[in-house]
Design a protein around this motif. Structure first.
Motif, PDB file in Angstrom:
ATOM      1  N   GLN A  27      17.670   2.316  37.777  1.00 28.76           N
ATOM      2  CA  GLN A  27      17.694   3.781  37.304  1.00 28.76           C
ATOM      3  C   GLN A  27      18.333   4.184  35.854  1.00 28.76           C
ATOM      4  N   ILE A  28      19.578   3.581  35.745  1.00 24.91           N
ATOM      5  CA  ILE A  28      20.211   3.579  34.672  1.00 24.91           C
ATOM      6  C   ILE A  28      19.432   3.319  33.350  1.00 24.91           C
ATOM      7  N   ALA A  29      18.932   2.124  33.608  1.00 26.29           N
ATOM      8  CA  ALA A  29      18.252   1.373  32.600  1.00 26.29           C
ATOM      9  C   ALA A  29      16.915   1.932  32.384  1.00 26.29           C
ATOM     10  N   ALA A  30      16.318   2.593  33.176  1.00 25.37           N
ATOM     11  CA  ALA A  30      14.995   3.087  33.085  1.00 25.37           C
ATOM     12  C   ALA A  30      15.217   4.500  32.336  1.00 25.37           C
ATOM     13  N   GLU A  31      16.292   5.187  32.694  1.00 28.98           N
ATOM     14  CA  GLU A  31      16.690   6.280  31.866  1.00 28.98           C
ATOM     15  C   GLU A  31      16.828   6.331  30.413  1.00 28.98           C
ATOM     16  N   GLU A  32      17.784   5.478  30.177  1.00 32.43           N
ATOM     17  CA  GLU A  32      18.016   5.083  28.903  1.00 32.43           C
ATOM     18  C   GLU A  32      16.951   4.700  28.062  1.00 32.43           C
ATOM     19  N   LEU A  33      16.168   3.839  28.723  1.00 33.56           N
ATOM     20  CA  LEU A  33      14.847   3.298  27.847  1.00 33.56           C
ATOM     21  C   LEU A  33      13.665   3.998  27.933  1.00 33.56           C
ATOM     22  N   ASP A  34      13.664   5.174  28.832  1.00 32.71           N
ATOM     23  CA  ASP A  34      12.616   6.010  28.925  1.00 32.71           C
ATOM     24  C   ASP A  34      11.340   5.271  29.646  1.00 32.71           C
ATOM     25  N   LEU A  35      11.867   4.377  30.615  1.00 28.32           N
ATOM     26  CA  LEU A  35      10.776   3.652  31.294  1.00 28.32           C
ATOM     27  C   LEU A  35      10.406   4.399  32.644  1.00 28.32           C
ATOM     28  N   ASP A  36       9.377   4.133  33.344  1.00 31.36           N
ATOM     29  CA  ASP A  36       9.115   4.449  34.658  1.00 31.36           C
ATOM     30  C   ASP A  36      10.019   3.473  35.559  1.00 31.36           C
ATOM     31  N   LEU A  37      10.547   3.723  36.783  1.00 30.60           N
ATOM     32  CA  LEU A  37      11.272   2.641  37.433  1.00 30.60           C
ATOM     33  C   LEU A  37      10.210   1.599  37.637  1.00 30.60           C
ATOM     34  N   SER A  38       8.938   1.780  37.937  1.00 33.88           N
ATOM     35  CA  SER A  38       7.913   0.695  38.312  1.00 33.88           C
ATOM     36  C   SER A  38       7.792  -0.221  37.016  1.00 33.88           C
TER      37      SER A  38
END
Lengths: 168, 740
Positions: free
Chosen positions: B79-90
């Motif tokens: 979640q932390i990585a997805a948040e910073e990268l503006d990626l979806d968790l999937s």
């Protein structure tokens, strides 16, 4: 010596392991199934549970010779087993209890969940609308080290509710 | 689900070494070998490529160094990585920990995954995003500020004039080859869309369906099944069991089995698992076992009377005067038992040792530390050893995972083949690194206004033992101990420091660990014992002054975060103020409620317990437990609620059931009958409460409510009976004796 045949998840399997081998090791090592898990080898914890002719059994204490000619259902086979019981045209991806455990996000390490799901499925097949006390009594021989009992209890009731409308 | 496959695919060298076949992989290795994984780690933590790889299909593989132990940290870190990268968790995949692949973030303990690992992953993801935006800005010829990102698609401008490019198009399949710029901005908390919100655990479907590969299932071609042969139950840590004789003819009837001996280390290997199990059971070994322990009943007297190394953890020169001036003084003893990790699946490891290399799969909490230890045993360099993490069952601290890995390499080295070493239940229960026993003496004084003016705590325990059993048996390696500081001794955060106390003293009495059981960190180390004494003493002061225990604590706590968890639990439990033990009854079954606060080394925990005591049978059950944690910014509140639930149930188990028993020669609690844990019929209802503090640093939530819950249970027992228990677990016999 006659061949030892066991029906595992609705498939007839010819067993090569020595007849006194516990069923658990046959499932893991010979049939390469991952559902039943080694927990104690003493029948105390329930992580190795399977259904033998629909009745929950501890595969760590069950000699494979003793299930010759019988039908063994493992975690992997529960959706199909459920479909047969409910006369569904095809097996769902997950047994309703598996789905309910996911919906509750119940598990932590999940190692004991083989037994939880096998035993819970057996219970729901016998008693489709169990009371909380009946669930606790039925499940009392299955241990969870992570302490997820409250969510398992909720999930069993959730599954019971979901199964209510399913025809038999 | 690709996590496992990805893990094995990435480990190109592993595939060769173990000769993993299609049925283990689940699929053949379709991708060409990549440089990643081909050299021993740890990779440079200041390189973006160490942490993530962007693929052409605009998915990302994240490389993290914390182990998924079933606590959900892999989901939260994603979640932390997805948040910073503006990626979806999937869009994010993970790989398993591997000393040739993943960064060294330290061990997965001390509730560190989010507290320490979170900022590392956040920084790495922000650095990657920063680099990607730079590439996009250059491609479009616009300033970075004009770019926005949604699900890995970078867009410049808007409407018809807008242009877009995906991360995958910018760098897919290629390395960044960039060190951290150290200037990458991180998102403001207010902008979070993924962090701070529940997200489903990524590992659950496979675990539920029976497709998950726990280490106990891993099989590699050509492997032997191995078991250790040890005395049933350990003696004192410093007294190693010696082999007098081994009768190999005792397993002559088991065709495929053979004995492997290395010093006093005995194991068996066999082609089939059942032969290995039978051989380990049948092999006749005569051990020289000397009495080395107090019994579990004599333990506390021995500890209290021992020669100890004493140190002030906190010192007050005005303590005596403060106690003299106090209007009320309460004292409380704790005798807290050794308790076992007892992971539900006994530990397992797979090793393939060759003359100049070794590959090891283990459920260790720390792959890099294990690599160092195994290299020493094998007389190899660390970079000749590769350790891969494969999840086992929940370990809750330092169970036998490293011991099992050592045993596997010893057996494999002798056998000249890969060996899968599986501990049996009695190995795990009998040779654990138990959570150490504790003797505590708390004394607390209050003035006439109900203000705590003096606080003193003395604690006796030994430190953590660092020499694994296989190492001791095989090589005679001396039993070593940690220094006994920090969580190995008495811990101010759980001991009274939440209160505003002017005169405050803590004295640590470190015991000689070689004379006791082997000990190490068990979830919330020592805290249940510490708060059992400390919070009962505080509770007793409130009782002596006829003040409601919630009100008494409110009066003595200034820190808003401690007040936050205290009040959150009391309110959730609909706590109605009254003094403790004001509703005593002579009925067969009496009820009580208690409250407590405590934590481990960070965060804040509060708990309320509602219990029933059967005065005729001595049986105590918790009916409802409420627990609140303030762990700062909680990345995934759903996972922390699950953690609180587990902590509350485990605390009930440890307060009512769990105790390692031993006689003068060995541990005698070797299975689930002799070491009972809480069962369904005794499971309380639970109410987990996450006190979310978005603007505070994340500080760990895997063990921080157990101290509070232990205290709440003990105080509830007093409320029900007006008896202060001095020892746990509250077994029926102990309760009946206390109520007499």
């Amino acid at each position: 010596m006659a061949e030892l045949k066991v029906r595992v998840n609705e498939q007839e399997r010819i067993i090569r392991s020595a007849p006194d081998t516990p069923l658990l090791y046959v499932l893991l090592d010979e049939l390469e199934l991952k559902g039943a898990r080694f927990g104690c080898g003493l029948g105390q914890c329930g992580s190795c549970s399977v259904l033998v002719n629909g009745v929950e059994a501890r595969s760590c204490l069950t000699k494979v010779a003793d299930v010759g000619g019988k039908s063994v259902t493992t975690l992997e086979g529960l959706p199909a087993w459920y479909a047969v019981q409910k006369k569904l045209p095809k097996a769902p991806d997950l047994h309703p209890l598996q789905q309910a455990l996911l919906d509750e996000q119940a598990l932590q390490c999940g190692y004991c969940y083989n037994g939880m799901i096998v035993k819970g499925s057996e219970l729901l097949a016998k008693n489709s609308q169990p009371t909380d006390a009946q669930v606790r009594t039925a499940m009392n021989g299955h241990l969870c080290r992570c302490g997820t009992y409250p969510r398992i209890l909720k999930a069993i009731q959730r599954a019971a509710a979901a199964m209510k409308g399913v025809t038999k | 689900m690709s996590t496992r496959r990805e893990f094995l695919k990435t480990g190109g060298a592993l595939v060769i070494g173990f000769g993993l076949s299609e049925n283990i992989l689940g699929q053949s290795s379709a991708q060409p070998p990549t440089p990643r994984g081909s050299v021993p780690g740890p990779p440079d933590a200041r390189q973006i490529d160490t942490w993530l790889a962007i693929h052409s299909d605009n998915t990302t593989t994240l490389y993290i160094g914390y182990a998924e132990l079933g606590q959900g940290n892999s989901t939260a870190l994603t979640q932390i990585a997805a948040e910073e990268l503006d990626l979806d968790l999937s869009q994010i995949k993970l790989v398993g920990l591997d000393t040739n692949v993943t960064p060294n973030q330290g061990g997965t303990y001390s509730s560190a995954s989010i507290a320490r690992g979170g900022p590392q992953v956040r920084t790495a993801a922000a650095e990657a995003r920063f680099a990607l935006l730079k590439m996009a800005a250059s491609r479009f010829g616009v300033p970075q500020e004009n770019l926005s990102v949604v699900k890995g698609v970078v867009t410049s401008g808007s409407g018809a004039a807008s242009r877009s490019v995906t991360y995958g198009e910018l760098i897919g399949g290629k390395l960044f080859n960039l060190p951290f710029a150290n200037s990458a901005p991180v998102k403001a908390t207010a902008d979070y869309k993924i962090v701070g919100k529940p997200a489903v655990r990524r590992d659950m479907t496979e675990k539920i369906s029976g497709n998950y590969t726990y280490i106990q299932y891993v099989r590699v071609p050509g492997m032997l099944h191995g078991r250790v042969v040890r005395p049933r139950g350990q003696g004192a840590y410093g007294t190693v069991a010696k082999v007098l004789s081994v009768d190999e003819s005792s397993i002559a009837g088991i065709g495929g089995a053979r004995v492997i001996r290395n010093g006093d280390f005995i194991g068996v290997v066999a082609e089939t698992e059942w032969d290995a199990v039978r051989a380990a059971q049948q092999l006749k070994v005569t051990w020289d076992i000397k009495p080395s322990l107090p019994t579990s009943e004599d333990l506390y007297a021995r500890m209290r009377g021992a020669q100890t190394q004493d140190s002030f953890v906190r010192q007050s020169n005005t303590l005596d005067a403060a106690f003299k001036s106090a209007a009320h003084v309460a004292s409380q003893i704790c005798h807290g038992p050794y308790q076992s990790h007892a992971p539900f699946g006994p530990n397992c490891a797979i090793a393939d040792v060759k003359p100049d290399s070794a590959l090891v799969m283990s459920s260790t909490q720390d792959i890099y530390n294990l690599r160092t230890g195994l290299a020493r045993i094998l007389k190899l360099n660390a970079n000749q050893v590769r350790v891969q993490y494969v999840e086992g069952s929940g370990t809750y601290g330092h169970s036998c995972h490293d011991d099992a890995a050592q045993a596997a390499v010893i057996l494999s080295q002798s056998a000249g083949r890969p060996v899968r070493l599986q501990f049996m239940r009695w190995d795990e229960h009998g040779w654990d690194n138990y959570g150490p026993a504790h003797v505590g003496e708390a004394r607390v004084g209050a003035d006439a206004n109900g203000r705590i003016v003096a606080y003193e705590y003395h604690g006796w325990q030994h430190s953590w033992c660092t020499t694994e059993t296989s190492d001791q048996l095989a090589f005679g390696t001396a039993a070593a101990e940690r220094p006994g500081v920090g969580a190995q001794g008495i811990n101010p955060l759980t001991l009274g420091s939440m209160y505003d106390v002017p005169n405050y003293q803590l004295v640590n009495h470190k015991l000689p660990g070689l004379e006791y059981l082997k000990g190490a960190w068990l979830r919330s180390p020592l805290d249940l014992s510490l708060s059992f004494a400390s919070e009962q003493a505080v509770d007793q002061l409130a009782y002596l002054m006829k003040i409601d225990p919630w009100e008494f604590r409110q009066r003595n706590i200034k820190d808003p975060r401690w007040l936050g968890v205290l009040n959150a639990t009391a309110q959730a439990a609909n706590w109605k103020p009254r003094p403790a033990a004001a509703n005593l009854s002579t009925a067969k079954i009496v009820t009580g409620r208690g409250i407590g606060v405590g934590t481990h080394l960070a965060s804040y925990g509060g708990a309320v317990a509602e219990i029933e005591v059967n005065r005729e049978t001595g049986r105590v059950v918790a009916k409802h437990l409420y627990g609140a944690i303030d762990a700062g910014l909680v990345v995934n509140p759903g996972i922390v609620e699950a953690q609180i639930t587990g902590q509350l149930i485990q605390t009930a188990s440890r307060m009512f059931k769990e105790e390692v028993t031993f006689n003068t020669t060995n541990v005698t609690s070797l299975d689930w009958n002799s070491y009972p844990i809480l069962r369904f019929e005794e499971a309380p209802e639970v109410t987990p409460i996450v006190v979310q503090r978005l603007n505070e640093r994340s500080s760990g939530a895997g063990e921080e409510v157990m101290a509070a819950a232990a205290a709440a249970i003990a105080n509830a027992f007093f409320d029900a009976t007006r008896v202060r228990m001095q020892r746990f677990p509250f077994t029926p016999a102990r309760v009946l004796a206390a109520l007499k």
